[in-house]
Write an enzyme that holds these catalytic residues in place. Sequence first.
Site, PDB file in Angstrom:
ATOM      1  N   ASP A 183     -15.411  15.754   0.805  1.00  0.00           N
ATOM      2  CA  ASP A 183     -15.632  15.498  -0.611  1.00  0.00           C
ATOM      3  C   ASP A 183     -15.590  16.869  -1.296  1.00  0.00           C
ATOM      4  O   ASP A 183     -15.723  17.915  -0.644  1.00  0.00           O
ATOM      5  CB  ASP A 183     -16.977  14.789  -0.848  1.00  0.00           C
ATOM      6  CG  ASP A 183     -17.021  14.134  -2.232  1.00  0.00           C
ATOM      7  OD1 ASP A 183     -16.147  14.467  -3.077  1.00  0.00           O
ATOM      8  OD2 ASP A 183     -17.909  13.298  -2.492  1.00  0.00           O
TER       9      ASP A 183
HETATM   10  C1  BGC Z   1     -16.742  12.670  -5.835  1.00  0.00           C
HETATM   11  C2  BGC Z   1     -15.566  11.986  -5.191  1.00  0.00           C
HETATM   12  C3  BGC Z   1     -14.304  12.370  -5.924  1.00  0.00           C
HETATM   13  C4  BGC Z   1     -14.173  13.883  -5.905  1.00  0.00           C
HETATM   14  C5  BGC Z   1     -12.953  14.391  -6.631  1.00  0.00           C
HETATM   15  C6  BGC Z   1     -16.535  14.162  -5.980  1.00  0.00           C
HETATM   16  O1  BGC Z   1     -17.554  14.747  -6.738  1.00  0.00           O
HETATM   17  O2  BGC Z   1     -17.914  12.433  -5.069  1.00  0.00           O
HETATM   18  O3  BGC Z   1     -15.735  10.600  -5.198  1.00  0.00           O
HETATM   19  O4  BGC Z   1     -13.206  11.753  -5.332  1.00  0.00           O
HETATM   20  O5  BGC Z   1     -15.301  14.451  -6.554  1.00  0.00           O
HETATM   21  O6  BGC Z   1     -13.079  14.219  -7.995  1.00  0.00           O
END
Ligand code: BGC
Length: 786
Positions: free
Chosen positions: A257
Amino acid sequence: MKNLLLFSILILSNMVLKAQTKKSDLDVNDKIDQLVSKLTLEEKAALCSGRDDWSTQPVERLNIPWIWVADGPHGLRRAPATNKAGYGDQLPATCFPTASALSATWNLDMVNKVGQAIGEECQAQNVNVILGPGVNIKRSVLGGRNFEFFSEDPILSGELGAAYINGVQSQGVGTSLKHYTANNVETMRMYNNSNMDNRTLHEIYLTPFEIAVKKAQPWTIMACYNRVQGVYGTQSPYLLTDMLKKEWGFKGIVISDWFAVVNRVEAMKAGMHIEMPRVSGVNDSLVVEAVKNGDLDIAVVDGLVKEILTIVFKAKALEKEGAELNAEKHHAYARQVESEAITLLKNKNQILPVTKEKYKRVAIIGEFASAPRYQGNGSSEVKPTRLDKALDIITKEYGKDIKISYAQGYKLSDDNDTSLIDEAKKAAADADIALVFAGLPLQYESEGIDRTHINMPVSHNKLISEIAKVQKNTVAVLTNGSAVTMPWINEVDGILETWLGGQAGAGAVADVLFGKINPSGKLAETFPVKLEDTPSFLNFPGEQGEVLYGERIFVGYRYYDEKKIEPLFPFGFGLSYTTFEYSDLKLSAKNTTDKEGVTAILTVKNTGDVKGKEVVQLYVTDNKSTLLRPKKELKKFAKIELEPGEEKEVTFKLEARDFSCYDGKREMWIAESGEFTISAAASSRDIRLSEVVALQSTQQVPLAFDEYTFFSEYWKNKETRVLLMELVPNWIKGFTGEGKSGYNADFPGFMVDHPMIKYPYITNGEISHAQVMELVEKCKSFTYNP
Ligand code: BGC
């Protein structure tokens, strides 16, 4: 030139990858091997991190391309460039209903088609991998991202996730199944430890990922921010290698993530492929250093790089030149999907549907009717290609025959301002029915923040109550991504839950309100009467970085069943404008084994006078079990469509896993012998038919006795009892009565309910510590039939 040729061969080989025999797989692997042998250590380290916010690292020297990853899940959120954040300036795309709504359809085919449409849009906007779906469990009603996740139930979450992935990937676009795993709280999401026992981890928090991986093989998986059982999700060899790769056969790559990596070297050792996004060169240098000083095996790096290249080349090979975004078609489909998600919670005296025969004047009340809320806050925010409003659509489609009036009712800009209520009451009193659009404003549900209560704004609740005082035909039309309380529940005759329904949601709401579509949504999450009734109430959001999953496997309806708590609306519940009758539940056998399983068949009939769809749910109960098990668990479901008077047979096949629970000590799924009740239900609290099957387990499972197992356990088991007779015959004889042999000894509980390790002194030295340990060793090979 040579490299270009090699790249073209790779692309070509990949194009036919799916249909090809093993030989071509070998060819592609050979080519990738060749490339890996040419990469420098620094290049390999760089490949294991993003290039920028939204793309992977290329190696131009060797013609290794980059691919584009972008947010989802309920539509594409593509930034204008890979190095731009893309909040606000993202490209328009169809905003489909959010996961909160998709799950309420219980329609796998439909969710698959949503995935296909999103895959098409990714192709049109040159995106290779969409970051979704999210199959995290809605553990608490307070979870800030509940709108982005499917359900409180692991089977429903996993099946929906698999349907979505298969849809997207059928278009040559990859997915990123997220957030792996136990990512259920937003508060301190970067550090919190999801502290739970092994059984809970497997039965509730791994199962949805397992289903999605086994049934759909997502190209990528996104490792979570949080720690799980004390280890960061990005650094857990147990989650990333033992479970994902070895147990479930995952063939894709793991990406972090965004900013989830704490220790890149440990993450790579655990099986994480790509750190996202690019942070700086610092972590790459740590990788290089770790290889040089022997802390990180180069073979591990090479393995990860090969798997990354396999996905990158596959993605490039499946790109479709000139693909176009079919905005009109997808908008229409988004409306259709939402119309199946809308869940009718109350319909006293058949207040709905609205027809011109019943109601000449309709008052539409509430700002949501003119300023819709259709998705959640955070990284999943899609810029819609257009946005429908309920007031416009209803006026346009029904305004000719019915007099439509409107009152704002509340101000979305100020929750506590109730000054617009009087005007709204007047509009309601002057109409034959009032449709009150209310719910949760955008700031109530967001990534990064959990809710602290589950109430709607004061102004919305008060508005509904006040309208109901002047208009006996009042329907609350709710917009929210997860459960809310309804203090006015007994004051209104109709309640329609519309979720966060996407850009075309308003049209679907009109379709259902006015009876063009018969509602068929059912709740994928329990609505509690009050927050205090919820399973994780005492353990959410945790403190000092620890989240104790104290409710264990009793999440959602499993908890309400066990505690005999009446929810506001139960899991699986949803009304229709017609009625369905369930009959003739038959099991293929009265006795079976875990290997054979059992087939359940039942008949469902539409007994009303309009066409409708019904979600048939199949729950399994283990009538007597060694471990504590929920009263019932959803194992199968099907959505069927029936004309008035029509009936259909529904068939479900139950297999070993459907009867099993996870034994945390033995670390395996076990189906115990015994009777199981199979129930066909219209909701978790509306069991229509039940039958019992007797299951004989064919499993042999480890006895798993050790030095801390009680003497009484050793005594109960036939094989180990023989060993005790040999080891402590004199001590045992002290408990045999007249005419009884040692084998029938009758022990008082307090003498034998001790761990074996204490028996050197309990038996007064008849057995030594070394003998206890020998006994434990001997027992390691013992198994039993559960
Ligand atoms: C979120 C993800 C997301 C990623 C990219 C993160 O903060 O938890 O779900 O895909 O950011 O934006």
